[in-house]
Motif scaffolding. Structure first.
Motif, mmCIF file in Angstrom:
data_model
loop_
_atom_site.group_PDB
_atom_site.id
_atom_site.type_symbol
_atom_site.label_atom_id
_atom_site.label_comp_id
_atom_site.label_asym_id
_atom_site.label_seq_id
_atom_site.Cartn_x
_atom_site.Cartn_y
_atom_site.Cartn_z
ATOM 1 N N SER A 1 -11.135 -21.140 -15.120
ATOM 2 C CA SER A 1 -11.754 -22.123 -16.011
ATOM 3 C C SER A 1 -10.913 -23.389 -16.109
ATOM 4 O O SER A 1 -9.699 -23.370 -15.876
ATOM 5 C CB SER A 1 -11.933 -21.523 -17.407
ATOM 6 N N ASN A 2 -11.573 -24.472 -16.477
ATOM 7 C CA ASN A 2 -10.877 -25.745 -16.598
ATOM 8 C C ASN A 2 -9.833 -25.709 -17.712
ATOM 9 O O ASN A 2 -8.783 -26.351 -17.607
ATOM 10 C CB ASN A 2 -11.880 -26.862 -16.863
ATOM 11 N N ASP A 3 -10.105 -24.954 -18.781
ATOM 12 C CA ASP A 3 -9.142 -24.847 -19.883
ATOM 13 C C ASP A 3 -7.817 -24.245 -19.397
ATOM 14 O O ASP A 3 -6.731 -24.739 -19.724
ATOM 15 C CB ASP A 3 -9.713 -23.987 -21.015
ATOM 16 N N VAL A 4 -7.926 -23.164 -18.619
ATOM 17 C CA VAL A 4 -6.718 -22.534 -18.086
ATOM 18 C C VAL A 4 -6.041 -23.457 -17.076
ATOM 19 O O VAL A 4 -4.819 -23.603 -17.077
ATOM 20 C CB VAL A 4 -7.061 -21.182 -17.433
ATOM 21 N N ALA A 5 -6.838 -24.080 -16.241
ATOM 22 C CA ALA A 5 -6.286 -24.967 -15.227
ATOM 23 C C ALA A 5 -5.516 -26.122 -15.857
ATOM 24 O O ALA A 5 -4.465 -26.541 -15.345
ATOM 25 C CB ALA A 5 -7.397 -25.508 -14.330
ATOM 26 N N MET A 6 -6.005 -26.632 -16.983
ATOM 27 C CA MET A 6 -5.325 -27.744 -17.626
ATOM 28 C C MET A 6 -4.020 -27.309 -18.276
ATOM 29 O O MET A 6 -3.106 -28.112 -18.458
ATOM 30 C CB MET A 6 -6.245 -28.416 -18.652
ATOM 31 N N GLN A 7 -3.923 -26.030 -18.619
ATOM 32 C CA GLN A 7 -2.637 -25.516 -19.086
ATOM 33 C C GLN A 7 -1.615 -25.540 -17.938
ATOM 34 O O GLN A 7 -0.434 -25.850 -18.146
ATOM 35 C CB GLN A 7 -2.789 -24.083 -19.593
ATOM 36 N N VAL A 8 -2.084 -25.219 -16.740
ATOM 37 C CA VAL A 8 -1.217 -25.282 -15.570
ATOM 38 C C VAL A 8 -0.783 -26.731 -15.321
ATOM 39 O O VAL A 8 0.370 -26.991 -14.976
ATOM 40 C CB VAL A 8 -1.940 -24.712 -14.334
ATOM 41 N N VAL A 9 -1.707 -27.660 -15.511
ATOM 42 C CA VAL A 9 -1.380 -29.077 -15.374
ATOM 43 C C VAL A 9 -0.265 -29.449 -16.361
ATOM 44 O O VAL A 9 0.685 -30.163 -16.024
ATOM 45 C CB VAL A 9 -2.616 -29.961 -15.604
ATOM 46 N N ALA A 10 -0.395 -28.952 -17.613
ATOM 47 C CA ALA A 10 0.622 -29.250 -18.625
ATOM 48 C C ALA A 10 1.988 -28.715 -18.207
ATOM 49 O O ALA A 10 3.019 -29.371 -18.404
ATOM 50 C CB ALA A 10 0.206 -28.639 -19.973
ATOM 51 N N ILE A 11 2.013 -27.511 -17.595
ATOM 52 C CA ILE A 11 3.271 -26.952 -17.100
ATOM 53 C C ILE A 11 3.833 -27.843 -15.993
ATOM 54 O O ILE A 11 5.037 -28.069 -15.892
ATOM 55 C CB ILE A 11 3.060 -25.514 -16.589
ATOM 56 N N GLY A 12 2.928 -28.378 -15.170
ATOM 57 C CA GLY A 12 3.352 -29.300 -14.122
ATOM 58 C C GLY A 12 4.073 -30.510 -14.677
ATOM 59 O O GLY A 12 5.071 -30.976 -14.108
ATOM 60 N N PHE A 13 3.585 -31.016 -15.819
ATOM 61 C CA PHE A 13 4.253 -32.160 -16.437
ATOM 62 C C PHE A 13 5.609 -31.766 -17.015
ATOM 63 O O PHE A 13 6.546 -32.573 -17.037
ATOM 64 C CB PHE A 13 3.371 -32.776 -17.519
ATOM 65 N N ILE A 14 5.733 -30.528 -17.473
ATOM 66 C CA ILE A 14 7.012 -30.071 -18.026
ATOM 67 C C ILE A 14 8.088 -30.041 -16.949
ATOM 68 O O ILE A 14 9.223 -30.478 -17.161
ATOM 69 C CB ILE A 14 6.853 -28.670 -18.668
ATOM 70 N N ILE A 15 7.731 -29.529 -15.765
ATOM 71 C CA ILE A 15 8.712 -29.438 -14.676
ATOM 72 C C ILE A 15 8.704 -30.697 -13.811
ATOM 73 O O ILE A 15 9.388 -30.756 -12.793
ATOM 74 C CB ILE A 15 8.438 -28.203 -13.790
ATOM 75 N N GLY A 16 7.932 -31.698 -14.239
ATOM 76 C CA GLY A 16 7.766 -32.898 -13.434
ATOM 77 C C GLY A 16 9.032 -33.676 -13.181
ATOM 78 O O GLY A 16 9.099 -34.469 -12.239
ATOM 79 N N VAL A 17 10.061 -33.456 -14.023
ATOM 80 C CA VAL A 17 11.326 -34.161 -13.828
ATOM 81 C C VAL A 17 11.844 -33.926 -12.414
ATOM 82 O O VAL A 17 12.298 -34.848 -11.735
ATOM 83 C CB VAL A 17 12.371 -33.699 -14.860
#
Length: 407
Positions: free
Chosen positions: A359-375
């Motif tokens: 689902s898009n809701d779960v996928a967007m949580q993965v996106v948020a994790i991507g921003f966390i490790i984005g450094v």
């Protein structure tokens, strides 16, 4: 008068050495005096802003000059560069899928991320690329739409080939003037990176990355494998000699600056400078490098594949071979639609997740994790993307030059 010794030293010392010094000083300031480190962030912001401001007009003018002054019968060797871009991006996606299969990663998913809009499908990504291609030229320059800039620059360049010689020479002179401005901006890279590193280390440290060590290891390991094994093999196949001197040069001079600017678009001037120092064919690199900043996205393909499979493993979804192959293709296509700015690949993860019915809701949580490790993730991704642009362009130009010299 007191700045003269410093100016002389900067002229004698390579830009890479100066960048390393800026990096070390930035880390030291962040660890010793974090408050001061936050206050020098503006140096990095100004540097990136200057690069982003001058890059669109540089690409626009260089492409017009290269095409309008192209002599009949000359080849710009663009087609083989594009093939290397495609092969490199697809190979990176395959490496990422294989790495994720050997080292499956699970994530901690909580509340759904909100306030973000992701593409609904591959068709939407391709349609956006077409819209970018026919965008208003002024709007394309204002918003750094490099697809639109390239389309208009190519069209104007072709039209000006019928113009007077003095007109074409004026365009060439304008191109040389913009190049001088770019060289001046690039000389400020050590100061800009000093500000970027100091602020980043002072703000984030390493705490935000501690919970995602395995995910980062898979991502960065796949990117290193592509940079040090896959890309050298592709370059060797093209030039038929030891590829590593060229690979190291591109990683050192393009990858380092791209790592800290985190923008393929902002790194275009750096790659242009490297291509000029390597004495590559200007008809080729003036078009291939800006195009690569838009469509040559090996790092983005890795990010999309690894994070999508992490979501699948977290949810207990079995990934069979046909689906894995399809994911490689989809990740490569999606990567070509990723914007050349920081974090541009992350919003394409929901599109790839839809292959597994996530689902898009779960996928967007993965996106948020991507921003966390984005450094680290986004920095390494951009370094791979941008250094590969100039690497593949150089490989084609060198191969064509050697072929011409033997005939």
């Amino acid at each position: 008068m007191i700045f003269q010794p410093l100016l002389n030293w900067s002229q004698r010392t390579s830009i890479v050495t100066q960048i390393i010094i800026g990096l070390v000083l930035g880390i030291a300031l962040a660890l010793i005096w974090p408050e001061a480190a936050l206050k020098v962030e503006f140096l990095g912001t100004l540097f990136i802003s200057a690069l982003k401001a001058v890059a669109p007009i540089l690409v626009f003018v260089l492409v017009i000059a290269a095409i309008s002054n192209k002599r009949p019968g000359e080849s710009n060797h663009l087609k083989p560069v594009l093939w290397l871009y495609v092969i490199g991006t697809l190979s990176a996606a395959i490496v990422a899928v294989v790495a994720s299969s050997f080292f499956p990663t699970t994530l901690v998913l909580t509340d759904a991320a909100t306030g973000m809009a992701a593409p609904g499908g591959i068709g939407e990504v391709l349609m956006q690329l077409l819209k970018n291609a026919v965008a208003n030229p002024i709007d394309a320059l204002l918003h750094a739409n490099y697809i639109g800039i390239l389309v208009w620059a190519v069209a104007i360049g072709i039209a000006l080939r019928r113009g007077a010689e003095t007109t074409r020479q004026a365009v060439a002179d304008l191109s040389n003037g913009i190049t001088l401005i770019i060289q001046a901006v690039i000389r400020l890279a050590p100061v800009g990176i000093f500000g970027l590193v100091a602020a980043t280390v002072a703000t984030t440290g390493t705490e935000a990355l501690a919970g995602y060590v395995q995910l980062l290891a898979v991502l960065l390991g796949a990117m290193l494998f592509v940079a040090l094994v896959v890309n050298p093999f592709i370059v060797w196949y093209k030039i038929r000699r030891n590829p590593y001197p060229l690979v190291w040069l591109c990683l050192r001079e393009s990858g380092v600056t791209a790592f800290f600017t985190r923008s393929s678009a902002a790194n275009i001037p750096v790659n242009m400078g490297i291509a000029k120092r390597l004495n590559l064919d200007e008809n080729t690199y003036s078009v291939a490098i800006p195009l690569g900043a838009t469509i040559n996205m090996a790092g983005a393909a890795i990010t999309i594949s690894v994070l999508t499979l992490a979501a699948a493993h977290t949810l207990g979804i079995v990934v069979d071979t046909p689906t894995a192959i399809l994911l490689c293709v989809v990740s490569a296509v999606c990567a070509c639609g990723a914007s050349g700015v920081a974090g541009g690949s992350l919003l394409l993860i929901p599109l790839a997740c839809s292959l597994f019915g996530i689902s898009n809701d779960v996928a967007m949580q993965v996106v948020a994790i991507g921003f966390i490790i984005g450094v680290l993730q986004d920095s390494a991704e951009t370094a791979l993307n941008s250094s590969t642009d100039v690497l593949f362009t150089a490989a084609v130009c060198i191969a064509e030059a050697e072929r011409n010299s033997t005939t």
